[in-house]
Motif scaffolding. Sequence first.
Motif, PDB file in Angstrom:
ATOM      1  N   TYR A 124      37.285  -3.271  -4.881  1.00 15.71           N
ATOM      2  CA  TYR A 124      37.990  -2.348  -4.025  1.00 15.71           C
ATOM      3  C   TYR A 124      38.407  -1.138  -4.851  1.00 15.71           C
ATOM      4  CZ  TYR A 124      38.387  -5.415   0.019  1.00 15.71           C
ATOM      5  OH  TYR A 124      38.113  -6.187   1.104  1.00 15.71           O
ATOM      6  N   LYS A 126      41.103   2.186  -4.854  1.00 18.18           N
ATOM      7  CA  LYS A 126      42.374   2.579  -4.240  1.00 18.18           C
ATOM      8  C   LYS A 126      42.822   3.929  -4.777  1.00 18.18           C
ATOM      9  CE  LYS A 126      47.049   0.932  -3.252  1.00 18.18           C
ATOM     10  NZ  LYS A 126      47.698   2.231  -3.518  1.00 18.18           N
ATOM     11  N   PHE A 179      39.989  -2.477  -8.144  1.00 16.61           N
ATOM     12  CA  PHE A 179      40.418  -3.869  -8.165  1.00 16.61           C
ATOM     13  C   PHE A 179      39.217  -4.781  -7.974  1.00 16.61           C
ATOM     14  CE2 PHE A 179      44.951  -3.424  -8.166  1.00 16.61           C
ATOM     15  CZ  PHE A 179      45.223  -2.256  -7.478  1.00 16.61           C
ATOM     16  N   PHE A 221      43.426 -10.693  -6.157  1.00 18.96           N
ATOM     17  CA  PHE A 221      43.160  -9.393  -6.744  1.00 18.96           C
ATOM     18  C   PHE A 221      43.451  -9.385  -8.232  1.00 18.96           C
ATOM     19  CE2 PHE A 221      42.121  -6.439  -3.374  1.00 18.96           C
ATOM     20  CZ  PHE A 221      42.420  -7.177  -2.249  1.00 18.96           C
ATOM     21  N   GLY A 222      42.582  -8.684  -8.963  1.00 22.44           N
ATOM     22  CA  GLY A 222      42.842  -8.443 -10.367  1.00 22.44           C
ATOM     23  C   GLY A 222      43.955  -7.427 -10.519  1.00 22.44           C
ATOM     24  N   THR A 223      44.315  -7.162 -11.744  1.00 22.71           N
ATOM     25  CA  THR A 223      45.432  -6.270 -12.043  1.00 22.71           C
ATOM     26  C   THR A 223      45.064  -4.802 -11.909  1.00 22.71           C
ATOM     27  OG1 THR A 223      44.832  -6.607 -14.351  1.00 22.71           O
ATOM     28  CG2 THR A 223      46.690  -7.855 -13.514  1.00 22.71           C
ATOM     29  N   GLY A 224      43.785  -4.525 -11.782  1.00 23.11           N
ATOM     30  CA  GLY A 224      43.363  -3.149 -11.545  1.00 23.11           C
ATOM     31  C   GLY A 224      43.062  -2.394 -12.818  1.00 23.11           C
TER      32      GLY A 224
END
Lengths: 114, 111
Positions: free
Chosen positions: B36, B38, B89, B101-104
């Motif tokens: 994803y 963002k 993500f 979700f990963g930490t981004g």
Amino acid sequence: SAVISQKPSRDICQRGTSLTIQCQVDSQVTMMFWYRQQPGQSLTLIATANQGSEATYESGFVIDKFPISRPNLTFSTLTVSNMSPEDSSIYLCSGHQGNQETQYFGPGTRLLVL
Amino acid sequence: DQQVKQNSPSLSVQEGRISILNCDYTNSMFDYFLWYKKYPAEGPTFLISISSIKDKNEDGRFTVFLNKSAKHLSLHIVPSQPGDSAVYFCAPLSTGNQFYFGTGTSLTVIP
């Protein structure tokens, strides 16, 4: 695909009060979820909003603090109850259509608790 | 218990070069993986996905690679463009349709 809107987009609240966030989807979705993104953190799943029944909460989240409603296939609400500054976060809802693997997210509600 | 980790919180890349974003996971039950993107003040939007039966999926400038034995996936963006600057993500999907979700990773593409 699905377009998801949330109200309010942002709010500033006093501690001890409650805020209800609305999530509206423009088409029917089989599943709806509520996430929280605290400052500097990733998205954390709060609960799955089930139509016509109680939401399914993830570990660390309880119904008394985050009551959720989902009266139909296109609408859900999340209430953040008895707020404290630690609840300051972005709250996002998402929808999942059963025949697709993706989730569609709302723009989020930015909450600041003083 | 962080089941999904993106160890690089930020990445800067020159325009036109390749951007490589990495993601590691611990749960062997994950069988579908999504990325994803963002932008600030917006919700995440779906970018690309890969099933566990594949090791590569390509969509235009975006390619995702999956190494199941290493529990590692990566997103390649070639060529990188300034409009790609965003937080990315990694989001494995469990059999219960739950996303983790990963930490981004915050990507900055420098013009």
